[in-house]
Scaffold this active site. Structure first.
Site, PDB file in Angstrom:
ATOM      1  N   ARG A 290      -4.327   0.515  -2.121  1.00 19.47           N
ATOM      2  CA  ARG A 290      -3.736  -0.827  -2.138  1.00 19.47           C
ATOM      3  C   ARG A 290      -3.443  -1.271  -3.567  1.00 19.47           C
ATOM      4  NH1 ARG A 290      -8.019  -0.724   1.399  1.00 19.47           N
ATOM      5  NH2 ARG A 290      -7.460  -0.996   3.606  1.00 19.47           N
TER       6      ARG A 290
ATOM      7  N   GLN B  90       0.806  -1.216   0.000  1.00 16.57           N
ATOM      8  CA  GLN B  90       0.000   0.000   0.000  1.00 16.57           C
ATOM      9  C   GLN B  90       0.837   1.263   0.000  1.00 16.57           C
ATOM     10  OE1 GLN B  90      -1.415   0.769   4.428  1.00 16.57           O
ATOM     11  NE2 GLN B  90      -1.707  -1.402   3.910  1.00 16.57           N
TER      12      GLN B  90
ATOM     13  N   HIS C 109       4.765   0.362   1.190  1.00 15.39           N
ATOM     14  CA  HIS C 109       5.142  -0.464   2.331  1.00 15.39           C
ATOM     15  C   HIS C 109       4.167  -1.615   2.493  1.00 15.39           C
ATOM     16  CE1 HIS C 109       2.310   2.563   3.889  1.00 15.39           C
ATOM     17  NE2 HIS C 109       1.945   1.658   4.792  1.00 15.39           N
TER      18      HIS C 109
END
Length: 452
Positions: A309, A103, A290
């Site tokens: 996402r 995301q 991350h």
């Protein structure tokens, strides 16, 4: 001060034990794996406060309602002036038994544009396909409460290539091609990726565009055969020689087991693998890709639930908007030894101060007899910074605070009163309560606050 009740969030990747133990919950209190506990002033998931009435009874009132009634008392005049009548941070505890989504969080103008766009489209704020839940930019910081694994930001090109070149996967080979030759004059093999670059890419160096093309390849590729992908990752991992490369393959393999056939797991091989021990932290600015892999920690962030996402999830993916927000600059994870994140170490408390105006976090321990060993360990790791910071004392806070007891028992004393907290109990300390001090015989705690 008011007792504050966290908002539980149950997701498939959550833990079946860690947060349950901390908050003394049994199986009837949480529906499925417990992933997060929010101490929140967010409009969509506000925490409840125990508020006393004049007749001595107590009733529960949403934190957002209490702030609306008297914003100056609750968050302070300075906070109202700078952030408006709201709690400027969102504080959570988080526990992941499995990897969670790959995301990115948007910067402020992207959050505003996305929020307004989805409103015009008539997408409900609680709809599962909603990406932008508010208009706030979202940076965040995580502090490990036990060993915590994460992939954070893009690693140097050489690291990514060493990993990807060990794979036989056609997707991985195309990612290698993106690093090696994408963007040459007359080469339109990555035209689709180039069309999805943000406007700012017109001034990017070619190296950054290559990172984008490789990342785009991973997150837009069709699903692979699950067993072939797993076997490929395992065989490549066996050939890796450096510990960081081995760790990157370990993270990608965990993700491939959790999300069979999802080729976006290959993006983890382009990213920095991070292992945090208790008390260590990492700061995630907006735009930094991350994925949390495993562990229990404390998170603090701006008052936002905006998540874009790209993969490794059963939730809504918004790859197009994520690609408009992703920061493609290779960089090291921001840790307490970095100039952007100052950590103040004292005998029994660590202060984590990222370069944002909305929040700071303290992780502390009280013990009448023994110093806290975590401080000594962090002092060794961040010796230069400790020498700069020790002896300066604690800057008093005049803003709102959330105090959570994570172990044992602590006593919180403010200008207006005193409360004893046991593990899993928390209080909201309004700005009007003035200074706050934490003591007791033996216990640990987290305190989220604004850096006033």
């Amino acid at each position: 001060m008011y007792t504050i009740h966290p908002v539980p969030k149950c997701y498939a990747w959550g833990s079946r034990g860690s947060l349950q133990r901390m908050f003394h919950l049994d199986g009837a209190d949480a529906q499925g794996p417990l992933a997060e506990m929010w101490f929140s002033g967010h409009a969509q998931s506000p925490s409840m406060l125990d508020v006393p009435d004049a007749d001595g009874t107590t009733r529960q009132v949403a934190l957002t309602e209490m702030i609306a009634r008297d914003p100056d008392a609750m968050v302070g005049a300075r906070g109202v002036s700078e952030f408006g009548p709201e709690l400027p941070f969102l504080f959570k505890t988080i526990a992941a038994d499995e990897p969670l989504s790959l995301q990115v969080h948007p910067v402020d103008f992207q959050a505003r544009a996305g929020f307004n766009m989805e409103n015009r489209q008539g997408i409900a704020l609680d709809a599962p396909e909603r990406s932008f839940k508010d208009m706030n930019a979202k940076s965040e910081m995580v502090v490990a409460l036990e060993p915590f694994l994460a992939s954070v930001g893009f690693a140097p090109h050489a690291f990514a290539l060493r990993n990807l070149q060990l794979l036989r996967s056609p997707v991985a080979r195309r990612m290698v091609q993106a690093f090696a030759s994408g963007g040459r004059r007359g080469d339109d093999s990555f035209a689709q990726a180039d069309m999805m670059m943000p406007v700012a890419a017109t001034v990017w160096p070619e190296s950054r565009k290559r990172v984008f093309r490789a990342f785009h390849t991973a997150v837009t590729a069709a699903a692979s055969d699950p067993q072939e992908l797993l076997d490929d990752l395992r065989q490549a991992a066996a050939q890796a020689t450096h510990a960081r490369n081995v760790m990157a393959f370990d993270f990608a393999t965990r993700a491939a087991r959790a999300f069979p056939g999802d080729t976006s797991v290959l993006a983890l091989l382009m990213m920095n693998p991070v292992r945090l021990e208790e008390g260590e932290s990492v700061f995630l600015p907006t735009g930094v890709p991350h994925a949390y892999i495993y562990g229990t920690g404390a998170e603090i962030m701006t008052n936002s639930d905006n998540v874009l996402r790209a993969g490794m999830t059963v939730k809504h993916k918004d790859i197009a908007n994520l690609l408009q927000c992703v920061d493609c600059r290779p960089s090291s994870p921001v840790n307490p030894s970095d100039s952007r994140l100052g950590t103040l170490l004292m005998r029994d408390v660590v202060f984590y101060k990222p370069g944002v105006s909305e929040y700071v976090l303290a992780y502390g321990h009280v013990d009448a007899a023994e110093p806290w060993p975590i401080v000594d360990r962090l002092a060794v790791r961040y010796d230069a910074l400790v020498q700069q910071m020790r002896g300066r004392g604690v800057v008093p806070h005049a803003g709102p605070r959330v105090l959570l007891c994570t172990q044992g028992e602590i006593v919180c004393t403010t200008e207006t009163g005193s409360r004893t907290l046991r593990q899993g109990e928390a209080v909201f300390i309004p700005a009007s309560d003035g200074w706050a001090r934490v003591g007791g015989e033996s216990g640990s705690y987290l305190m989220a606050s604004t850096p006033f």
